[in-house]
Design a protein around this motif. Structure first.
Motif, PDB file in Angstrom:
ATOM      1  N   VAL A  22      -4.095  17.861  -2.254  1.00 54.05           N
ATOM      2  CA  VAL A  22      -3.209  16.693  -2.149  1.00 54.05           C
ATOM      3  C   VAL A  22      -2.137  16.614  -3.224  1.00 54.05           C
ATOM      4  CG1 VAL A  22      -4.770  15.195  -0.844  1.00 54.05           C
ATOM      5  CG2 VAL A  22      -4.935  15.210  -3.282  1.00 54.05           C
ATOM      6  N   THR A  75      -4.831   4.444  -6.306  1.00 56.07           N
ATOM      7  CA  THR A  75      -4.709   3.027  -5.961  1.00 56.07           C
ATOM      8  C   THR A  75      -3.828   2.849  -4.738  1.00 56.07           C
ATOM      9  OG1 THR A  75      -3.750   0.944  -6.651  1.00 56.07           O
ATOM     10  CG2 THR A  75      -2.957   2.875  -7.805  1.00 56.07           C
ATOM     11  N   VAL A  77      -2.714  -0.248  -4.134  1.00 56.83           N
ATOM     12  CA  VAL A  77      -2.168  -1.589  -4.397  1.00 56.83           C
ATOM     13  C   VAL A  77      -0.729  -1.691  -3.912  1.00 56.83           C
ATOM     14  CG1 VAL A  77      -1.456  -3.179  -6.233  1.00 56.83           C
ATOM     15  CG2 VAL A  77      -3.661  -2.012  -6.361  1.00 56.83           C
ATOM     16  N   SER A  79       2.240  -4.908  -2.069  1.00 55.89           N
ATOM     17  CA  SER A  79       2.446  -6.317  -1.718  1.00 55.89           C
ATOM     18  C   SER A  79       3.782  -6.460  -1.009  1.00 55.89           C
ATOM     19  CB  SER A  79       2.411  -7.201  -2.969  1.00 55.89           C
ATOM     20  OG  SER A  79       3.363  -6.753  -3.895  1.00 55.89           O
ATOM     21  N   ARG A  82       7.609  -6.282  -3.007  1.00 60.04           N
ATOM     22  CA  ARG A  82       7.330  -5.751  -4.346  1.00 60.04           C
ATOM     23  C   ARG A  82       8.638  -5.251  -4.965  1.00 60.04           C
ATOM     24  NH1 ARG A  82       2.820  -1.027  -5.324  1.00 60.04           N
ATOM     25  NH2 ARG A  82       2.445  -1.522  -7.497  1.00 60.04           N
ATOM     26  N   SER A 114       0.985   2.776   2.206  1.00 59.46           N
ATOM     27  CA  SER A 114      -0.260   2.043   2.008  1.00 59.46           C
ATOM     28  C   SER A 114      -0.565   1.175   3.241  1.00 59.46           C
ATOM     29  CB  SER A 114      -0.205   1.244   0.699  1.00 59.46           C
ATOM     30  OG  SER A 114      -1.479   0.736   0.405  1.00 59.46           O
ATOM     31  N   ASP A 144       1.436   7.888   5.176  1.00 66.43           N
ATOM     32  CA  ASP A 144       0.495   7.847   4.041  1.00 66.43           C
ATOM     33  C   ASP A 144      -0.541   8.943   4.241  1.00 66.43           C
ATOM     34  OD1 ASP A 144       0.001   5.491   1.761  1.00 66.43           O
ATOM     35  OD2 ASP A 144      -1.763   6.736   2.146  1.00 66.43           O
ATOM     36  N   SER A 146      -3.694   8.441   3.527  1.00 61.13           N
ATOM     37  CA  SER A 146      -4.989   7.807   3.769  1.00 61.13           C
ATOM     38  C   SER A 146      -5.066   7.146   5.144  1.00 61.13           C
ATOM     39  CB  SER A 146      -5.264   6.773   2.657  1.00 61.13           C
ATOM     40  OG  SER A 146      -6.198   5.826   3.090  1.00 61.13           O
ATOM     41  N   TYR A 201       0.410  11.622   6.767  1.00 59.53           N
ATOM     42  CA  TYR A 201       1.270  12.710   6.286  1.00 59.53           C
ATOM     43  C   TYR A 201       1.073  12.892   4.787  1.00 59.53           C
ATOM     44  CZ  TYR A 201       5.469  15.480   5.428  1.00 59.53           C
ATOM     45  OH  TYR A 201       6.336  16.469   5.050  1.00 59.53           O
ATOM     46  N   ASN A 202       0.789  14.127   4.402  1.00 59.27           N
ATOM     47  CA  ASN A 202       0.627  14.446   2.990  1.00 59.27           C
ATOM     48  C   ASN A 202       1.959  14.949   2.437  1.00 59.27           C
ATOM     49  OD1 ASN A 202       0.092  15.664   0.503  1.00 59.27           O
ATOM     50  ND2 ASN A 202      -1.994  16.191   1.108  1.00 59.27           N
ATOM     51  N   ILE A 204       2.776  16.333  -0.216  1.00 56.77           N
ATOM     52  CA  ILE A 204       2.773  17.573  -0.988  1.00 56.77           C
ATOM     53  C   ILE A 204       2.476  18.796  -0.127  1.00 56.77           C
ATOM     54  CG2 ILE A 204       1.660  18.786  -2.939  1.00 56.77           C
ATOM     55  CD1 ILE A 204       3.320  16.346  -3.763  1.00 56.77           C
ATOM     56  N   ARG A 220       7.760   4.504  -3.469  1.00 55.05           N
ATOM     57  CA  ARG A 220       7.527   3.701  -4.670  1.00 55.05           C
ATOM     58  C   ARG A 220       6.055   3.731  -5.071  1.00 55.05           C
ATOM     59  NH1 ARG A 220      10.243  -1.895  -3.512  1.00 55.05           N
ATOM     60  NH2 ARG A 220       8.529  -1.991  -2.002  1.00 55.05           N
ATOM     61  N   PHE A 226       1.430  12.750  -9.347  1.00 53.96           N
ATOM     62  CA  PHE A 226       1.898  14.114  -9.127  1.00 53.96           C
ATOM     63  C   PHE A 226       2.349  14.738 -10.447  1.00 53.96           C
ATOM     64  CE2 PHE A 226       3.542  12.813  -4.603  1.00 53.96           C
ATOM     65  CZ  PHE A 226       2.247  12.491  -4.247  1.00 53.96           C
TER      66      PHE A 226
HETATM   67  C1  LIG Z   1       0.108   2.401  -4.999  1.00 56.01           C
HETATM   68  S1  LIG Z   1       0.371   2.736  -3.300  1.00 56.01           S
HETATM   69  C2  LIG Z   1       2.076   2.289  -3.132  1.00 56.01           C
HETATM   70  C3  LIG Z   1       2.390   1.560  -1.837  1.00 56.01           C
HETATM   71  C4  LIG Z   1       3.854   1.121  -1.690  1.00 56.01           C
HETATM   72  N1  LIG Z   1       4.731   2.253  -1.665  1.00 56.01           N
HETATM   73  C5  LIG Z   1       4.241   0.174  -2.790  1.00 56.01           C
HETATM   74  O1  LIG Z   1       4.938   0.535  -3.720  1.00 56.01           O
HETATM   75  O2  LIG Z   1       3.810  -0.996  -2.735  1.00 56.01           O
HETATM   76  C6  LIG Z   1       0.433   4.518  -3.279  1.00 56.01           C
HETATM   77  C7  LIG Z   1       0.193   5.116  -1.889  1.00 56.01           C
HETATM   78  O3  LIG Z   1       0.552   6.501  -1.917  1.00 56.01           O
HETATM   79  C8  LIG Z   1      -0.363   7.219  -1.115  1.00 56.01           C
HETATM   80  N2  LIG Z   1      -0.355   8.637  -1.520  1.00 56.01           N
HETATM   81  C9  LIG Z   1      -0.838   9.183  -2.685  1.00 56.01           C
HETATM   82  N3  LIG Z   1      -0.689  10.510  -2.670  1.00 56.01           N
HETATM   83  C10 LIG Z   1      -0.071  10.827  -1.491  1.00 56.01           C
HETATM   84  C11 LIG Z   1       0.357  12.051  -0.894  1.00 56.01           C
HETATM   85  N4  LIG Z   1       0.172  13.240  -1.494  1.00 56.01           N
HETATM   86  N5  LIG Z   1       0.950  11.987   0.327  1.00 56.01           N
HETATM   87  C12 LIG Z   1       1.122  10.801   0.945  1.00 56.01           C
HETATM   88  N6  LIG Z   1       0.743   9.618   0.444  1.00 56.01           N
HETATM   89  C13 LIG Z   1       0.145   9.628  -0.761  1.00 56.01           C
HETATM   90  C14 LIG Z   1      -1.698   6.526  -1.381  1.00 56.01           C
HETATM   91  O4  LIG Z   1      -2.622   6.766  -0.344  1.00 56.01           O
HETATM   92  C15 LIG Z   1      -1.263   5.051  -1.489  1.00 56.01           C
HETATM   93  O5  LIG Z   1      -1.418   4.368  -0.260  1.00 56.01           O
END
Ligand SMILES: C[S@@+](CC[C@H](N)C(=O)[O-])C[C@H]1O[C@@H](n2cnc3c(N)ncnc32)[C@H](O)[C@@H]1O
Length: 274
Positions: A22, A75, A77, A79, A82, A114, A144, A146, A201-202, A204, A220, A226
């Motif tokens: 990831v 995380t 997190v 809202s 934001r 998220s 995302d 997840s 979708y990943n 990376i 964001r 990373f």
């Molecule tokens: C902290 S949340 C940010 C959500 C939103 N962008 C915001 O700023 O409120 C980070 C999100 O990035 C996703 N994430 C982390 N690594 C990722 C990756 N390699 N590819 C896609 N999504 C990823 C996580 O699953 C998570 O839902």
């Protein structure tokens, strides 16, 4: 529940695997976090060591355990609205965007969306600020890594305490009140939801197959885990699908030290393609 130790060599196994799969870069200091957050999971699975859990993780071809692991150590997190300074900036940018869009088509990517608050905020924002919102062809790609958070985003149900912070008029225009398990929830209205395409979708490891341009990209609070190499590559990909003048939004604690020749900082972690 009994406490299971995480040996340094076990931590290295997780660290290498998670980076390869990831792109998340776990520093040595994260060993305590991994141990703390995963202990309950090992107990649930009746496993006696982190080595056993590692074997379990890598042999799960469904990818569900990987999702679980990533959710446990990162995380989600988020809202509505934001990073308020960015929405204020967008209000000022909107007239120029509208003027340049004779075909009335807007395409936006919420990368790392998220549980959906970010893509739905984009729609609420546009609904509020575009006088003839219904006549626009708007599509938001929301991705995302997840599946758990994506299911929440697709359901589009939010707690009252989250939604009731928004202006009343906006709530009335964008949400329906529903009862979920006898609890009052706000559900994003179907005509808004259908403008969002949610995809697993990943950022990376998945192939970057996007050909069409996006009018803006939100990424964001995603790249915090990373390392420089992955961050650099991802930003380079974004610059390929952003037309000149289009904004890229990062989290307020994120900044770029590279790509100075293609991205200009406008303030509040907003970058513009040059
Ligand atoms: C902290 S949340 C940010 C959500 C939103 N962008 C915001 O700023 O409120 C980070 C999100 O990035 C996703 N994430 C982390 N690594 C990722 C990756 N390699 N590819 C896609 N999504 C990823 C996580 O699953 C998570 O839902």
């Amino acid at each position: 529940m009994f406490e299971i130790e995480l040996k340094p060599e076990e931590f290295t196994l997780f660290r290498n695997y998670i980076y390869k799969k990831v792109g998340i870069s776990l520093s040595e200091q994260k060993s305590t976090l991994v141990k703390g957050r995963l202990n309950k999971r090992l107990n649930q699975l009746s496993l006696n060591s982190f080595r056993d859990y590692y074997d379990y993780l890598i042999s799960d071809i469904s990818g569900e355990e990987l999702t679980f692991f990533v959710s446990a150590i990162s995380t989600n997190v988020t809202s509505f609205f934001r990073e308020s300074a960015q929405w204020i900036w967008l209000e000022g940018y909107l007239p120029a965007l509208i003027a340049s869009k004779k075909d009335k088509k807007i395409r936006i990517w919420s990368a790392g969306c998220s549980s959906g608050e970010e893509p739905y905020t984009i729609l609420m924002f546009l609904q509020h600020h575009l006088p003839d919102f219904q006549s626009w062809d708007i599509k938001i790609l929301a991705t995302d890594i997840s599946s758990k958070v994506l299911s929440k985003a697709i359901a589009g149900h939010y707690e009252s305490k989250q939604v009731e912070l928004l202006p009343k008029e906006m709530v009335m225009k964008s949400f329906d009140k529903v009862q979920v398990d006898s609890v009052l929830r706000y559900q994003i209205r179907p005509f808004l939801k259908q403008k969002v395409v949610f995809r697993l979708y990943n950022l990376i490891t998945d192939p970057f197959f996007f050909k069409n341009k996006f009018d803006m990209i939100f990424c964001r609070n995603v790249m915090i885990y990373f390392d420089d190499v992955n961050r650099h590559e991802l930003i380079e990909k974004y610059t390929r699908v952003l037309p000149k003048g289009a904004p890229l939004f990062l989290g307020s604690s994120e900044s770029l030290t590279t790509h100075k020749e293609t991205l200009k900082l406008l303030g509040s972690s907003i970058y513009q393609k040059i």
